[in-house]
Motif scaffolding. Structure first.
Motif, PDB file in Angstrom:
ATOM      1  N   TRP A 146       7.426  -3.609  -8.050  1.00  0.00           N
ATOM      2  CA  TRP A 146       5.953  -3.438  -7.771  1.00  0.00           C
ATOM      3  C   TRP A 146       5.415  -2.451  -8.852  1.00  0.00           C
ATOM      4  O   TRP A 146       6.221  -1.889  -9.614  1.00  0.00           O
TER       5      TRP A 146
ATOM      6  N   LEU B 268       1.162   0.354  -4.401  1.00  0.00           N
ATOM      7  CA  LEU B 268       2.228  -0.739  -3.945  1.00  0.00           C
ATOM      8  C   LEU B 268       1.531  -2.120  -4.385  1.00  0.00           C
ATOM      9  O   LEU B 268       1.470  -3.011  -3.686  1.00  0.00           O
TER      10      LEU B 268
ATOM     11  N   LEU C 137       3.807  -6.280  -5.118  1.00  0.00           N
ATOM     12  CA  LEU C 137       4.870  -6.152  -4.610  1.00  0.00           C
ATOM     13  C   LEU C 137       5.536  -7.692  -4.638  1.00  0.00           C
ATOM     14  O   LEU C 137       4.781  -8.561  -4.020  1.00  0.00           O
TER      15      LEU C 137
ATOM     16  N   GLU D 116      -2.590  -6.620  -3.913  1.00  0.00           N
ATOM     17  CA  GLU D 116      -2.252  -5.846  -2.503  1.00  0.00           C
ATOM     18  C   GLU D 116      -2.298  -6.821  -1.491  1.00  0.00           C
ATOM     19  O   GLU D 116      -2.976  -8.083  -1.345  1.00  0.00           O
TER      20      GLU D 116
END
Length: 322
Positions: A208, A214, A217, A307
């Motif tokens: 990631w 994050l 990912l 995301e």
């Protein structure tokens, strides 16, 4: 002496960079041996006092280390590959930061293997440690990790493929693979993550961007977490907002701002398969609190920022009502 030069030094300060900076490939037949007594020695940001070093030069450079809290050896071959073998020492692993780009800052390239037995930290004893540290200008990798202690176990994944942790500072890219087991009931790992938990176990292969957000990912995750605490400082993705909405502490207290700011999960478990555009829940995600048990199945899509943000999930829920 007749066969070459022998040096005897007493130093106030010495660091690992000083030792690794020697070039083993140099053809130097004059220098035979260096004996050093150092009042302070810096080893990966751990400081040791009154340490003695015996350095011999042949086809390889061999360093024997002896001291009160540091004992072992260092061998540097002609390719500048470094092997460090340690035993019966005190060492603080908190000083090694994955995103720390100045690790051995004077050396742009490192190829190193660290082996240790009976390594004592402030709250744990590592029976065995074995991993590689590989570093160039952009990438730092802890490779082929095998660690065994009461609080931490890291090793090959379920397919018996090696464990590693990698950070690319140019791309802000993280990669983790292997089987990880962390017992944080004493708060030992509180500094490595802002996710508060008591126990974590996972078999994973993921990558990631950005430690805080994050994003992007991808990979697979099989995880179990116990006593997880999520607070308002966590990234507010759609999935986490949905968990907060169905947090039974919030429902019982009327979903006011104070009760909705913190969510305590007694147990969380499940399996993800994460692709470029979505995450598929291959085994139901289970979340248990004091007041409820939730089971999620389905998939989670990603937004334009990479995301996990678009939920397509079915929720089964058992509630305790009083």
């Amino acid at each position: 002496y007749k066969n070459g030069l022998y040096l005897y030094l007493e130093l106030n300060n010495l660091s690992l960079d000083n030792i690794l900076g020697n070039n083993a490939s140099n053809d130097n037949t004059l220098l035979k041996e260096i004996n050093i007594k150092s009042k302070k020695f810096n080893f990966f940001n751990n400081e040791y006092t009154n340490t003695e070093f015996n350095v011999t030069f042949d086809d390889e450079i061999y360093v024997n280390i002896s001291g009160l809290d540091l004992n072992g050896s260092i061998k540097i071959d002609k390719t500048n590959f470094i092997k460090i073998n340690l035993k019966d020492i005190n060492f603080n692993f908190d000083s090694i930061n994955l995103s720390q780009t100045n690790l051995a800052s004077d050396i742009k390239n490192i190829s190193l293997r660290l082996i240790g037995n009976n390594i004592k930290t402030s709250n744990d004893t590592f029976q065995a440690i074995d991993f590689y540290i590989l570093k160039n200008e952009d990438v730092l990798t802890f490779d082929n990790i095998n660690i065994n202690s009461e609080r931490m176990q890291i090793g090959p994944d379920k397919n018996n493929e090696k464990a590693y942790i990698s950070y690319n500072n140019k791309l802000d890219l993280y990669k983790i693979k292997g089987k990880y087991r962390l017992d944080n009931s004493s708060g030992y790992f509180k500094n490595i993550s802002k996710y508060n938990f008591d126990f974590f176990e996972s078999d994973l292969n993921i990558q990631w961007n950005s430690l805080n957000n994050l994003t992007n990912l991808e990979g697979r995750v099989d995880f179990l977490i116990k006593d997880l605490n999520l607070d308002t400082n966590m990234p507010q993705t759609t999935f986490l907002r949905a968990l907060r909405i169905f947090n039974l502490n919030g429902i019982v207290d009327g979903l006011d701002d104070d009760s909705n700011s913190i969510m305590n999960i007694n147990r969380a478990a499940g399996k993800f398969i994460l692709g470029k555009n979505r995450a598929l829940i291959s085994s139901p995600l289970i979340f248990e609190t004091d007041e409820a048990s939730m089971k999620w199945v389905g998939e989670i899509g990603k937004n334009n920022f990479g995301e996990l943000d678009e939920l397509d999930l079915d929720l089964s829920m058992r509630l305790k009502i009083s």
